[in-house]
Structures are given as C-alpha cells and as structure tokens.
Design an enzyme around this catalytic site. Structure first.
Site, PDB file in Angstrom:
ATOM      1  N   ASN A  54       1.188  -1.713  -0.376  1.00 38.56           N
ATOM      2  CA  ASN A  54       0.043   0.324  -0.225  1.00 38.56           C
ATOM      3  C   ASN A  54       0.841   1.222  -0.384  1.00 38.56           C
ATOM      4  OD1 ASN A  54      -2.209   1.946   0.213  1.00 38.56           O
ATOM      5  ND2 ASN A  54      -3.025   1.082   2.128  1.00 38.56           N
ATOM      6  N   ASP A  55       1.747   1.438   0.982  1.00 39.25           N
ATOM      7  CA  ASP A  55       1.781   2.565   1.472  1.00 39.25           C
ATOM      8  C   ASP A  55       3.498   3.186   0.378  1.00 39.25           C
ATOM      9  OD1 ASP A  55       1.059   3.415   3.288  1.00 39.25           O
ATOM     10  OD2 ASP A  55       1.618   3.107   4.822  1.00 39.25           O
TER      11      ASP A  55
END
Lengths: 98, 498
Positions: B425-426
């Site tokens: 994600n990040d």
C-alpha cells in the site's frame, strides 16, 4: 594478545564487514540475516570453555552449568541457522531457458 | 596484569581461519549462484572453531583442582539437544514465519552471550582474565585487621568487556523476545507508549553505563547482576513502543546487537574468530537497518523513538472514502492482463499474510503462456524483514531473475500495461512524491501509477496503510480496485485465465 592487537582485528573486521555486506544482493537479505545469526553463535566457543573448565573458585560449578546451557542455546542457533539458510538458498532458481 | 598463557599458535591460526570462513560465507551472498558455497564455508568455519576449542580446552584441562568441568559427554549431549531443536525448527518453519524465526534466533544469541559473560564473571580464572591477589586489609595505623586472604581479581579491562557483553546480550534477548511476540501475533503490533518513556529509557541506559564504569572499580556481584537486570529491562522498554510495520528496522537492529555482544565476549576471550564474526554481524545488521530506514525516509532515531506504524487495520480512513473509485472483478483483471504486453507484480506484506505467493506464481505462469512478460517489483521495506518478499517468491518457484529491486524497475512502469499491486500500500502511494504534508513524503515509492492500468488488491476500501494515510492511487482514473482476500482474488483470476 594485547588489547591493541585485538582492537586492530576488530576495527579491520568492521571495515571488511562493511564492504562485504554492501555487496550482498538485496534479494538475499533474509538469508543474510539467517546466516549472520548462525555465525554469531560462534559465542559457543566461550560457552564451551566455561562448560569444560574446572575451577578452584566456588563459582566454577555454577559457571559450568551456565556454560552448558549456553552450549545448548548456541547449538540451536548454529544448526537451525545454517539449515534454514541452506533451505532458503536452495529455493533461489534461475529462469529455465527453453 | 597476569594473563593465562596465550593459546598455542595453531589454536590462534585455527580461529583466524574460522573467521575468514565466516567472511567468505557473507561474501557468497553477493549472488544466489555463489551463496550455497558460501553457506558451506560458514558451516566449515563453525566446525573448525568448535573442534579447536574442544581439543585445546579439553574438559578439565584448565581446572586446577576443586570442581571438575563437564565431561566431554555432557558437552556432546548439550550440542545434540541444541542440534535436534535447531534442525527440526529449520525444517518445519513456514517461509512466511521467517521474521519470527530470525527474531527468536537473535534472542538465543543474546541469552547465550549473557550466560557466557556470567560464567566468565563467576569463573574468571578459566578464561584467563583474573589473577590471585593476596588481600591484607589494614587499619589506619597499618596493622593487619583480619589476616591475609586470597581473592581472584578480574582484569578491569575484561570487566568492561564482560559488562558490555552481558548488557548488549541482555538487550538483544529481551528486545528479540518482544519482536518475536509482535511478529508472531502473540502481542499486538500497535505501539505501546508508556508515559515519560524517553526519560525512563535514557535514565536506564545511563544507569547501565554508570554501572559498567563502577564495575571497573568494584567487582562485587551486585554490580554485575544489576547492570544485567537493567539491560534486560531496557531491551523490553525499547521495543514495546515500536509498531509492527517498523519491524524490518528492529529485526536488523537486533541482528546488529547480537553481533556486538559476540564481539564484546570475543574481546574478553581474546578470540579472533569471535571478534571477526562480531564485527561482521554487527556491521551487517547496522547496514540493513540503514537500508530499511532510507527506504522509509525515516531517521534511525525516529524509528527507535517508536510510536509510528501499527498494523494496517489499526487506523481508519475517514471521509476520503466518499471520493469516486472504480471496482473491478477477477474476470476484468484477467482480461486486462491477458491483453497486456508486460505486467509488473508488486507484492507486499499482505501477500505474505494471505499466503498468496503460490497462487500468484501460477497466475504469472498462465500469463507467460499467453505471451505476456511478467516481472516482480520489490520495495526494500515490503514485508516484515529485509528480503522477505524475495524469499516468499523464491519459495513459490518464481525465478530470481524475474524479481527486481525498486531502483532497477521503477523506470519500467511507464512502459508497462498493467501494474498488479497485491498486499502493498504505502510503498505505491504517489503522495510520497507530491504531497509535502503527507507523513510519508520523501519516501522512495514504486511508480505504479505510471502504468496504463493499476490493479490494486485490497480487502476493503476502509483501511489505510500502516502510515495511516489514504492512498491517492485508489482514486486515479487508471486504477481498478479488486476488493477481496488477496489469495482468493488471485485464485479467481487464475480460474478466469485458464
């Protein structure tokens, strides 16, 4: 060996470590951690000395048992560390060229 | 200060050779091809070190009467017990559980270092670091009080080394136990923040250093045991405030500590194999910590200070969910990828949690059959330890020459049809490049948004990444969200492809 000779070995080994570790491919960073784990268990040398030594001092008997326990712990790490590293490394395969 | 006679030259040479074997073991890891030979060098070095020690310090050889040392048989049994536990564990452990295993192994090295330091403290003559001094206390007038007695006095330099070895070993032990519990899920990955924790931690550290200094003046047992006890405590306190997602740094850091502990004991024992190994392992862990911090654009200090990054589920996204986004199905994903010329797969920790690596490789194989070029892109902090994703992909039989590091593949996204993000994600958040207010601003990220289409597998739209920030990527026109469990989604895609 005097302190300065030992320190020299240590400092030079730090430099060797620095260059060797930077050359490790990032894909193998997990095996690197596993194998450094295994080799840092060379501390077993100290454990063996403690376990094998007799002593005139009262602490010698306790020291022997501490040494034996440390031998067990370090052995778990040595055998486990090298075996798990070998298991991981065996999985890294190249693409089959057809 | 008197030292026991130096070991004969062959013993010193053997330890040196063992040290060199360990250097070669790490050197081998520069490529997967040479790595297996390297590992064998490591084993040979260890065998040499152990056999040399056993032969030279043959049981009872150092004893000068009094208690006998353990007979060889007891030592062999101790090694056999350890070997059995180690080998069974190494064989049974799942590759996804590797971070926990490494943390557990670190704790053992730490504890072994403490035990060896304690043994050296209790029986210094065996280690050749003490001499007998005749003590004659006198009154102010110079008359003997109690009559002379003999006492083992430990060399002050050895006391510092021993104190450091015990302290670093204890920190490694308790820190690794906490890291293990967090990684293994026995303890929440959320940071646990004590009030005044910085004051407590710095105070405890100062007390440990003070006690080591005091130890050079007074070899009373309370000094040794108190400093060891405090070190156990600080190891615990240091790791509890650190969130699950910062574990790659923690595991590397503890790796480094276990090395420094071994080196400190190597100084005490004047053993070159231990010193070389300690230096190698210490620098290895330090470099890995540095690489991990750089990949998160965080300073080492800020990671250690803790409080950042619980698990992904911990934080909630809030209002951002109102923004429009596109949802796709497994069939859509299969169709898009079949048409593609190149697909880049971006795996993250979520893939490990879902155990999706085997299904993923199957998907890759089917795509390759369709003539699609498939590559994998790995961010350095994907997963819970350095190189975690690479091992999982290797386990699933993904050839390592299809797996690329961030800097090697980032330029390729612009020429890629589909970026397939699974469990990451990040590390894909474009805000890291553009939004100066984002907590992850400046962190190197994979340029997945430059691909023609981004397929993003995620359990639901609610959760955010560990940094607690919403991902810009979800709302882009070229992003299609695949909401499902990672493994199930990939299996469905495989069905549609077949």
């Amino acid at each position: 060996m005097d302190f300065i000779s030992i320190l020299s070995i240590f400092v030079l080994a730090c430099f060797v470590g620095y260059y060797v570790v930077w050359s490790v491919t990032p894909a193998l960073h997990t095996p690197l951690m596993a194998v450094t784990n295994a080799i840092s268990s060379v501390i077993i040398v100290g454990a063996l000395i403690a376990a094998a030594a007799g002593s005139a001092s009262v602490g010698g008997s306790t020291a022997k048992w501490l040494g034996l326990l440390a031998v067990v712990l370090a052995s778990v790490n040595i055998f486990g560390g090298f075996a798990v590293t070998a298991r991981m490394l065996a999985m890294y395969k190249k693409k089959e060229r057809r | 200060m008197h030292h026991a006679a130096a070991p004969p030259a062959w013993v010193m040479l053997a330890y040196l050779v063992a040290g060199i074997c360990f250097i070669l073991a790490l050197r081998g890891l520069s490529s997967p091809v040479s790595s297996r030979t390297g590992n064998r060098f490591g084993m040979a070095g260890m065998l040499l070190a152990v056999v040399t020690t056993l032969v030279h310090f043959a049981p009872g050889a150092i004893g000068d009467g009094g208690f006998d040392g353990a007979p060889l048989m007891e030592i062999v049994i101790a090694i056999a017990i350890g070997a059995a536990i180690g080998l069974v564990t190494a064989r049974r452990i799942a590759m996804t559980a590797m971070p926990q295993l490494v943390a557990a192994f670190h704790s053992l090295v730490g504890l072994a270092a403490v035990l060896v330091a304690a043994a050296a403290f209790l029986n210094p003559s065996a280690f050749g670091i003490a001499e007998i001094v005749t003590m004659v206390p006198v009154t102010l007038a110079g008359d003997p009080v109690l009559g002379p007695w003999e006492e083992w006095v430990i060399d002050p330099v050895s006391r510092v080394e021993m104190g450091l070895g015990a302290a670093i070993g204890a920190i490694t032990f308790s820190g690794s136990v906490i890291a293990f519990l967090k990684l293994n899920g026995n303890m929440s990955g959320k940071p646990i923040l004590l009030p005044m924790r910085h004051v407590i931690n710095l105070g405890t550290l100062a007390a440990i250093l003070g006690l080591i200094a005091w130890f050079t003046q007074d070899q009373d047992p309370w000094v040794f045991w108190t400093l060891t006890g405090l070190a156990f405590l600080i190891g615990f306190l240091l790791i509890i405030p650190i969130g699950g997602a910062d574990m790659p740094v923690v595991v590397s850091m503890l790796n480094s500590y276990s090395g420094w502990a071994a080196a400190a004991m190597g100084f005490t024992l004047q053993n070159s194999a231990m010193i070389i190994t300690g230096a190698l392992v210490g620098s290895s862990g330090a470099i890995l910590s540095y690489i991990m911090c750089r990949a998160m654009n965080r300073s080492f200090i800020s990671v250690i200070a803790g409080g950042f990054g619980g698990d992904a589920v911990a934080a909630e996204g809030g209002g951002a969910i109102d923004r429009p986004w596109k949802r796709g199905s497994a069939e859509d994903a299969a169709f898009l990828m079949k048409q593609a010329e190149q697909v880049i797969i971006v795996p993250g920790y979520g893939m490990a949690v879902a155990q999706a690596q085997h299904a993923l490789r199957e998907m890759g194989d089917l795509l390759k059959k369709e003539g699609v070029s498939v590559k994998y892109a790995i961010h350095p902090v994907a997963g819970r330890m350095p190189g975690h994703m690479n091992v999982l992909l290797a386990e699933a039989n993904v050839p390592y020459d299809e797996v690329f590091e961030l800097e090697d593949i980032n330029s390729e996204f612009a020429r890629t049809d589909v970026a397939f993000v699974i469990g990451a994600n990040d590390v894909t958040n474009p805000a890291a490049k553009t939004d100066k207010t984002s907590p992850i601003y400046g962190m190197p990220v994979l340029d997945v948004e430059k691909a023609k289409t981004v397929l993003f597998i995620k359990r639901s739209m609610g959760g955010v990444g560990y940094a607690g920030v919403d991902n810009e990527l979800f709302y882009r026109d070229n992003t299609m969200m695949l909401l499902a469990d990672a493994k199930k989604m990939v299996e469905e895609i495989v069905k549609s492809l077949a």
